[in-house]
Design an enzyme around this catalytic site. Structure first.
Site, PDB file in Angstrom:
ATOM      1  N   GLY A 167       0.590  -1.205   0.168  1.00  0.00           N
ATOM      2  CA  GLY A 167       0.024   0.078   0.061  1.00  0.00           C
ATOM      3  C   GLY A 167       0.878   1.436   0.110  1.00  0.00           C
ATOM      4  O   GLY A 167       1.889   1.211   0.650  1.00  0.00           O
ATOM      5  N   ASP A 226       5.594  -5.569   5.818  1.00  0.00           N
ATOM      6  CA  ASP A 226       5.915  -6.854   6.168  1.00  0.00           C
ATOM      7  C   ASP A 226       5.982  -7.668   4.886  1.00  0.00           C
ATOM      8  O   ASP A 226       6.830  -8.761   4.579  1.00  0.00           O
ATOM      9  CB  ASP A 226       5.209  -7.430   7.226  1.00  0.00           C
ATOM     10  CG  ASP A 226       3.597  -7.134   6.965  1.00  0.00           C
ATOM     11  OD1 ASP A 226       3.357  -6.680   6.017  1.00  0.00           O
ATOM     12  OD2 ASP A 226       2.939  -8.013   7.513  1.00  0.00           O
ATOM     13  N   ASP A 273       3.253  -1.305  12.157  1.00  0.00           N
ATOM     14  CA  ASP A 273       3.383  -2.471  13.144  1.00  0.00           C
ATOM     15  C   ASP A 273       4.436  -3.621  12.801  1.00  0.00           C
ATOM     16  O   ASP A 273       4.336  -4.530  13.007  1.00  0.00           O
ATOM     17  CB  ASP A 273       2.093  -3.366  13.041  1.00  0.00           C
ATOM     18  CG  ASP A 273       1.438  -3.789  11.617  1.00  0.00           C
ATOM     19  OD1 ASP A 273       2.243  -3.422  10.600  1.00  0.00           O
ATOM     20  OD2 ASP A 273       0.501  -4.192  11.441  1.00  0.00           O
ATOM     21  N   ASP A 291       0.256   1.221   9.094  1.00  0.00           N
ATOM     22  CA  ASP A 291      -0.322   0.623  10.211  1.00  0.00           C
ATOM     23  C   ASP A 291       0.778   0.645  11.156  1.00  0.00           C
ATOM     24  O   ASP A 291       0.520   0.149  12.668  1.00  0.00           O
ATOM     25  CB  ASP A 291      -0.362  -0.847   9.805  1.00  0.00           C
ATOM     26  CG  ASP A 291      -1.726  -1.049   8.819  1.00  0.00           C
ATOM     27  OD1 ASP A 291      -2.404  -0.229   8.648  1.00  0.00           O
ATOM     28  OD2 ASP A 291      -1.956  -2.254   8.405  1.00  0.00           O
TER      29      ASP A 291
HETATM   30  O1  F6P Z   1      -1.327  -2.199   5.111  1.00  0.00           O
HETATM   31  C1  F6P Z   1      -1.693  -1.019   5.066  1.00  0.00           C
HETATM   32  C2  F6P Z   1      -3.320  -0.792   4.826  1.00  0.00           C
HETATM   33  O2  F6P Z   1      -3.434   0.615   4.520  1.00  0.00           O
HETATM   34  C3  F6P Z   1      -4.022  -1.324   5.678  1.00  0.00           C
HETATM   35  O3  F6P Z   1      -4.287  -0.603   6.941  1.00  0.00           O
HETATM   36  C4  F6P Z   1      -5.580  -1.632   4.939  1.00  0.00           C
HETATM   37  O4  F6P Z   1      -6.235  -2.697   5.416  1.00  0.00           O
HETATM   38  C5  F6P Z   1      -4.784  -1.802   3.657  1.00  0.00           C
HETATM   39  O5  F6P Z   1      -3.519  -1.573   3.480  1.00  0.00           O
HETATM   40  C6  F6P Z   1      -5.838  -1.381   2.398  1.00  0.00           C
HETATM   41  O6  F6P Z   1      -4.953  -2.081   1.362  1.00  0.00           O
HETATM   42  P1  F6P Z   1      -5.629  -1.417  -0.167  1.00  0.00           P
HETATM   43  O7  F6P Z   1      -4.471  -0.384  -0.786  1.00  0.00           O
HETATM   44  O8  F6P Z   1      -5.334  -2.900  -0.915  1.00  0.00           O
HETATM   45  O9  F6P Z   1      -7.073  -1.052  -0.127  1.00  0.00           O
END
Ligand code: F6P
Length: 347
Positions: free
Chosen positions: A10, A103, A129, A127
């Protein structure tokens, strides 16, 4: 020396600051830089790469997104995927790679390092984390978005005497909810680490009304699981839409919407939901994200130049430290009880 750089997973505000840090340090050392497009997708198949120049990284410090593009493509899912990536990079004359990601991206980077290719990571995820590191690119900006939203929602909640449910990002952990909620004066913060049940939420809201507090703001992380909400959530539909790393689209499950519906049913208090979604990932990075993304980007180039690979620069005790890549993905860093309990002072 030629350094490759990619952003995976992301997007997050501060990625461009990190790319600029990597590239500018490389140019200062007389190295060349290859920008890899769209995460790992840019080093599979025929590849999609371009030379970065001083001009191509000029003016990008304040920009959100990533000039390289990103994706959730996962070479670990393809037979011989990691070997393909390594041979494409070698064949393109790229001597070492800086992989900027969370990760998922860093698990591929670690596999490449195990496969004998020099890779250095840079920690990124709103996140927040990843293990060991005190800083992940994007978290600070995302918290800023949540705080601004809570400030705005306070006035409208108060005017209408409503309950406002605010759903924020956070797949496995509640860092954005917790820190954003505390900084924005939320009345209740619900996160995956410490499961709450609907009865406790309802009881809390009634208690507040009993004390004459006629509006409430509840922050809930999108990854929260509450038994009473499951029938109202689109769990199965969201599960069908897994990405290449196996993650479901949590925003589609609708925990905030389900929670607001059940609160209204149970209390009779007028309730509204706001889903902050990708607003938390867009826009200009905060000064903290800019500075640390820059420092870690520069450090990543220095590590490759020193032939130190399979590692990642992180922030520890306010300083840059260097740890093995595997350390930051060893486990998911959870919100500690002490921070969670801080909200009890302000309920
Ligand atoms: O891992 C980061 C994050 O922003 C999460 O908080 C969220 O669930 C996810 O990515 C959303 O991802 P996408 O870009 O696939 O909608």
């Amino acid at each position: 020396m030629r350094i490759g750089v990619l952003t995976g997973g992301g997007d997050a505000p501060g990625l461009n600051a990190a790319i600029r840090g990597v590239a500018r340090r490389a140019f200062q050392q007389g190295f060349q830089v290859t920008g890899i497009k769209n995460g790992w997708a840019g080093v599979l198949g025929a590849g999609d790469m371009e030379d970065l120049t001083s001009a191509s990284v000029r003016g990008i410090l304040p920009l959100g997104g990533t000039i390289l593009g990103t994706s959730r493509t996962n070479p670990l899912k393809e037979k011989g995927g990691v070997e393909q990536v390594i041979s494409l990079l070698r064949g393109s004359g790229v001597d070492g790679l800086v992989a900027i990601g969370g990760d998922d991206t860093l698990s591929v980077a670690a596999a490449m390092s195990d496969g004998g290719y020099p890779v250095v990571g840079v920690p990124k995820t709103i996140d927040n984390d990843l293990s060991v590191t005190e800083f992940c690119i994007g978290f600070d900006t995302a918290v800023g978005v949540v705080v601004e939203a809570l400030d705005r929602l306070h006035t409208t909640a108060s005017a209408h005497h409503r309950v406002m449910v605010v759903e924020v990002m956070g797949r496995d952990t509640g860092w954005v909810a917790m820190v954003g909620g505390l900084a924005g004066g939320a009345d209740m913060i619900i996160i995956p680490e410490f499961p709450a049940e609907l009865e406790a939420v309802v009881e809390h809201l009634r208690h507040r009304r009993g004390e004459g507090k006629d509006f409430s703001i509840i922050v809930v992380a999108e990854g929260v699981k509450m038994r009473a909400l499951e029938p109202a959530m689109a769990v199965a539909a969201a599960a069908e839409k897994r990405d290449a790393f196996g993650h479901v689209q949590l925003a589609k499950q609708g925990v905030g919407d389900a929670l607001s519906t059940r609160i209204e049913e149970a209390t009779g208090f007028e309730t509204r939901v706001t889903v902050l979604g990708h607003l938390q990932r867009g826009g200009s990075p905060s000064p903290v994200d800019r500075i640390w993304a820059t420092r870690l980007g520069v450090a990543a180039t220095d590590l490759l130049a020193d032939h130190k690979a399979g590692v990642i620069p992180i922030r520890r005790d306010g300083q840059i430290a260097v740890v093995p890549l595997r350390d930051v993905i060893a486990e998911t860093r959870k919100v500690p009880r002490e921070l969670y309990d801080l909200q009890l002072v302000f309920d």
